[in-house]
Design a protein around this motif. Structure first.
Motif, PDB file in Angstrom:
ATOM      1  N   ILE A  36       0.845  -1.187   0.000  1.00 15.50           N
ATOM      2  CA  ILE A  36       0.000   0.000   0.000  1.00 15.50           C
ATOM      3  C   ILE A  36       0.881   1.239   0.000  1.00 15.50           C
ATOM      4  O   ILE A  36       0.715   2.133  -0.803  1.00 15.50           O
ATOM      5  N   ILE A  37       1.822   1.279   0.928  1.00 14.22           N
ATOM      6  CA  ILE A  37       2.721   2.430   1.031  1.00 14.22           C
ATOM      7  C   ILE A  37       3.968   2.027   1.811  1.00 14.22           C
ATOM      8  O   ILE A  37       3.920   1.127   2.643  1.00 14.22           O
ATOM      9  N   SER A  38       5.039   2.708   1.510  1.00 13.96           N
ATOM     10  CA  SER A  38       6.291   2.555   2.244  1.00 13.96           C
ATOM     11  C   SER A  38       6.800   3.959   2.527  1.00 13.96           C
ATOM     12  O   SER A  38       6.815   4.801   1.635  1.00 13.96           O
ATOM     13  N   LYS A  39       7.164   4.227   3.769  1.00 13.13           N
ATOM     14  CA  LYS A  39       7.639   5.558   4.117  1.00 13.13           C
ATOM     15  C   LYS A  39       8.776   5.438   5.109  1.00 13.13           C
ATOM     16  O   LYS A  39       8.735   4.612   6.011  1.00 13.13           O
ATOM     17  N   ASN A  40       9.804   6.291   4.928  1.00 13.64           N
ATOM     18  CA  ASN A  40      10.930   6.251   5.845  1.00 13.64           C
ATOM     19  C   ASN A  40      11.143   7.597   6.513  1.00 13.64           C
ATOM     20  O   ASN A  40      10.318   8.481   6.387  1.00 13.64           O
ATOM     21  N   SER A  41      12.213   7.716   7.238  1.00 13.41           N
ATOM     22  CA  SER A  41      12.668   8.915   7.946  1.00 13.41           C
ATOM     23  C   SER A  41      12.168   9.005   9.385  1.00 13.41           C
ATOM     24  O   SER A  41      11.920  10.082   9.893  1.00 13.41           O
ATOM     25  N   PHE A  42      12.045   7.890  10.042  1.00 12.96           N
ATOM     26  CA  PHE A  42      11.620   7.884  11.441  1.00 12.96           C
ATOM     27  C   PHE A  42      12.817   7.618  12.350  1.00 12.96           C
ATOM     28  O   PHE A  42      13.649   6.771  12.059  1.00 12.96           O
ATOM     29  N   SER A  43      12.862   8.323  13.456  1.00 12.12           N
ATOM     30  CA  SER A  43      13.996   8.208  14.364  1.00 12.12           C
ATOM     31  C   SER A  43      13.856   7.056  15.348  1.00 12.12           C
ATOM     32  O   SER A  43      14.826   6.716  16.021  1.00 12.12           O
ATOM     33  N   SER A  44      12.681   6.455  15.431  1.00 14.19           N
ATOM     34  CA  SER A  44      12.495   5.305  16.322  1.00 14.19           C
ATOM     35  C   SER A  44      11.448   4.366  15.736  1.00 14.19           C
ATOM     36  O   SER A  44      10.587   4.796  14.968  1.00 14.19           O
ATOM     37  N   PRO A  45      11.494   3.095  16.096  1.00 15.00           N
ATOM     38  CA  PRO A  45      10.477   2.168  15.592  1.00 15.00           C
ATOM     39  C   PRO A  45       9.089   2.532  16.110  1.00 15.00           C
ATOM     40  O   PRO A  45       8.102   2.372  15.395  1.00 15.00           O
ATOM     41  N   ARG A  46       8.987   3.045  17.345  1.00 18.64           N
ATOM     42  CA  ARG A  46       7.672   3.426  17.887  1.00 18.64           C
ATOM     43  C   ARG A  46       7.027   4.515  17.044  1.00 18.64           C
ATOM     44  O   ARG A  46       5.837   4.472  16.755  1.00 18.64           O
ATOM     45  N   LYS A  47       7.821   5.514  16.654  1.00 21.18           N
ATOM     46  CA  LYS A  47       7.292   6.595  15.813  1.00 21.18           C
ATOM     47  C   LYS A  47       6.833   6.049  14.470  1.00 21.18           C
ATOM     48  O   LYS A  47       5.796   6.447  13.948  1.00 21.18           O
ATOM     49  N   ALA A  48       7.598   5.142  13.907  1.00 20.84           N
ATOM     50  CA  ALA A  48       7.234   4.557  12.617  1.00 20.84           C
ATOM     51  C   ALA A  48       5.937   3.759  12.731  1.00 20.84           C
ATOM     52  O   ALA A  48       5.046   3.882  11.884  1.00 20.84           O
ATOM     53  N   TYR A  49       5.818   2.931  13.771  1.00 17.97           N
ATOM     54  CA  TYR A  49       4.584   2.152  13.957  1.00 17.97           C
ATOM     55  C   TYR A  49       3.378   3.062  14.175  1.00 17.97           C
ATOM     56  O   TYR A  49       2.311   2.838  13.597  1.00 17.97           O
ATOM     57  N   ARG A  50       3.539   4.084  15.016  1.00 17.57           N
ATOM     58  CA  ARG A  50       2.410   4.992  15.277  1.00 17.57           C
ATOM     59  C   ARG A  50       1.960   5.692  13.994  1.00 17.57           C
ATOM     60  O   ARG A  50       0.770   5.814  13.725  1.00 17.57           O
ATOM     61  N   GLU A  51       2.920   6.165  13.220  1.00 10.09           N
ATOM     62  CA  GLU A  51       2.591   6.838  11.959  1.00 10.09           C
ATOM     63  C   GLU A  51       1.904   5.881  10.989  1.00 10.09           C
ATOM     64  O   GLU A  51       0.942   6.246  10.314  1.00 10.09           O
ATOM     65  N   ALA A  52       2.399   4.661  10.900  1.00 14.22           N
ATOM     66  CA  ALA A  52       1.800   3.670   9.996  1.00 14.22           C
ATOM     67  C   ALA A  52       0.377   3.335  10.417  1.00 14.22           C
ATOM     68  O   ALA A  52      -0.532   3.255   9.578  1.00 14.22           O
ATOM     69  N   ILE A  53       0.164   3.133  11.708  1.00 17.12           N
ATOM     70  CA  ILE A  53      -1.180   2.825  12.207  1.00 17.12           C
ATOM     71  C   ILE A  53      -2.119   3.995  11.949  1.00 17.12           C
ATOM     72  O   ILE A  53      -3.254   3.809  11.500  1.00 17.12           O
ATOM     73  N   ASP A  54      -1.658   5.207  12.184  1.00 21.94           N
ATOM     74  CA  ASP A  54      -2.462   6.398  11.903  1.00 21.94           C
ATOM     75  C   ASP A  54      -2.835   6.455  10.421  1.00 21.94           C
ATOM     76  O   ASP A  54      -3.974   6.758  10.056  1.00 21.94           O
ATOM     77  N   TYR A  55      -1.869   6.153   9.550  1.00 20.13           N
ATOM     78  CA  TYR A  55      -2.132   6.147   8.114  1.00 20.13           C
ATOM     79  C   TYR A  55      -3.209   5.127   7.747  1.00 20.13           C
ATOM     80  O   TYR A  55      -4.149   5.441   7.015  1.00 20.13           O
ATOM     81  N   VAL A  56      -3.093   3.919   8.260  1.00 16.71           N
ATOM     82  CA  VAL A  56      -4.068   2.871   7.964  1.00 16.71           C
ATOM     83  C   VAL A  56      -5.451   3.279   8.439  1.00 16.71           C
ATOM     84  O   VAL A  56      -6.441   3.146   7.704  1.00 16.71           O
ATOM     85  N   LEU A  57      -5.548   3.778   9.654  1.00 16.75           N
ATOM     86  CA  LEU A  57      -6.851   4.127  10.209  1.00 16.75           C
ATOM     87  C   LEU A  57      -7.498   5.312   9.503  1.00 16.75           C
ATOM     88  O   LEU A  57      -8.724   5.368   9.371  1.00 16.75           O
ATOM     89  N   ASN A  58      -6.704   6.246   9.032  1.00 15.33           N
ATOM     90  CA  ASN A  58      -7.244   7.437   8.376  1.00 15.33           C
ATOM     91  C   ASN A  58      -7.421   7.311   6.872  1.00 15.33           C
ATOM     92  O   ASN A  58      -8.305   7.947   6.297  1.00 15.33           O
ATOM     93  N   LYS A  59      -6.595   6.482   6.205  1.00 16.01           N
ATOM     94  CA  LYS A  59      -6.607   6.489   4.750  1.00 16.01           C
ATOM     95  C   LYS A  59      -6.859   5.143   4.080  1.00 16.01           C
ATOM     96  O   LYS A  59      -7.070   5.092   2.884  1.00 16.01           O
ATOM     97  N   VAL A  60      -6.826   4.062   4.851  1.00 12.17           N
ATOM     98  CA  VAL A  60      -6.949   2.740   4.213  1.00 12.17           C
ATOM     99  C   VAL A  60      -8.268   2.077   4.580  1.00 12.17           C
ATOM    100  O   VAL A  60      -8.963   1.553   3.710  1.00 12.17           O
ATOM    101  N   ILE A  61      -8.617   2.052   5.848  1.00  8.93           N
ATOM    102  CA  ILE A  61      -9.883   1.382   6.241  1.00  8.93           C
ATOM    103  C   ILE A  61     -10.942   2.390   6.620  1.00  8.93           C
ATOM    104  O   ILE A  61     -10.691   3.528   6.848  1.00  8.93           O
TER     105      ILE A  61
END
Length: 129
Positions: free
Chosen positions: A104-129
């Motif tokens: 669906i999407i791949s995005k980089n530039s996160f300083s921690s895995p937690r930030k990356a997971y939170r951003e990905a979950i936010d993306y899914v909830l707002n734009k995918v489902i």
């Protein structure tokens, strides 16, 4: 992955039908509360069934729920590369997995895995489902 979601993600999860019982919940005042093993009919109480409360799952619980309910898999990888003199350490990928795997999407530039997971979950909830 034992990090809990923030208030905004908890609200989105409730809106999208997250119904798994959790040990923590937010009240409408944006304060987090601990649920001391409250049971209803033998099951841990799901706080999302109340208008003024929001269940607070961990990132792992959300990722598992997204996969089980929607066939969406969120993963985070360490990249450790430098682009334009800026260190980019973590990248997330979101893909459909239940049928043919489809990115669906791949995005980089996160300083921690937690930030990356939170951003990905936010993306899914707002734009995918």
């Amino acid at each position: 992955m034992n990090t809990h979601v923030n208030f905004e993600i908890a609200k989105l999860l409730k809106e999208k039908g997250f119904d798994k019982p959790c040990n923590l919940y937010y009240y409408v005042d944006n304060n987090i509360h601990e649920q001391k093993n409250k049971y209803c009919k033998g099951r841990l109480l799901d706080r999302n069934c109340y208008d003024n409360q929001y269940s607070v799952p961990t990132l792992l619980e959300v990722i598992t729920w997204l996969y089980d309910k929607y066939g969406i898999w969120v993963s985070v990888q360490y990249k450790g590369v430098t682009i334009n003199k800026e260190l980019i350490e973590f990248q997330y990928d979101i893909q459909y997995c239940k049928q043919v795997p489809n990115l669906i999407i791949s995005k980089n530039s996160f300083s921690s895995p937690r930030k990356a997971y939170r951003e990905a979950i936010d993306y899914v909830l707002n734009k995918v489902i």
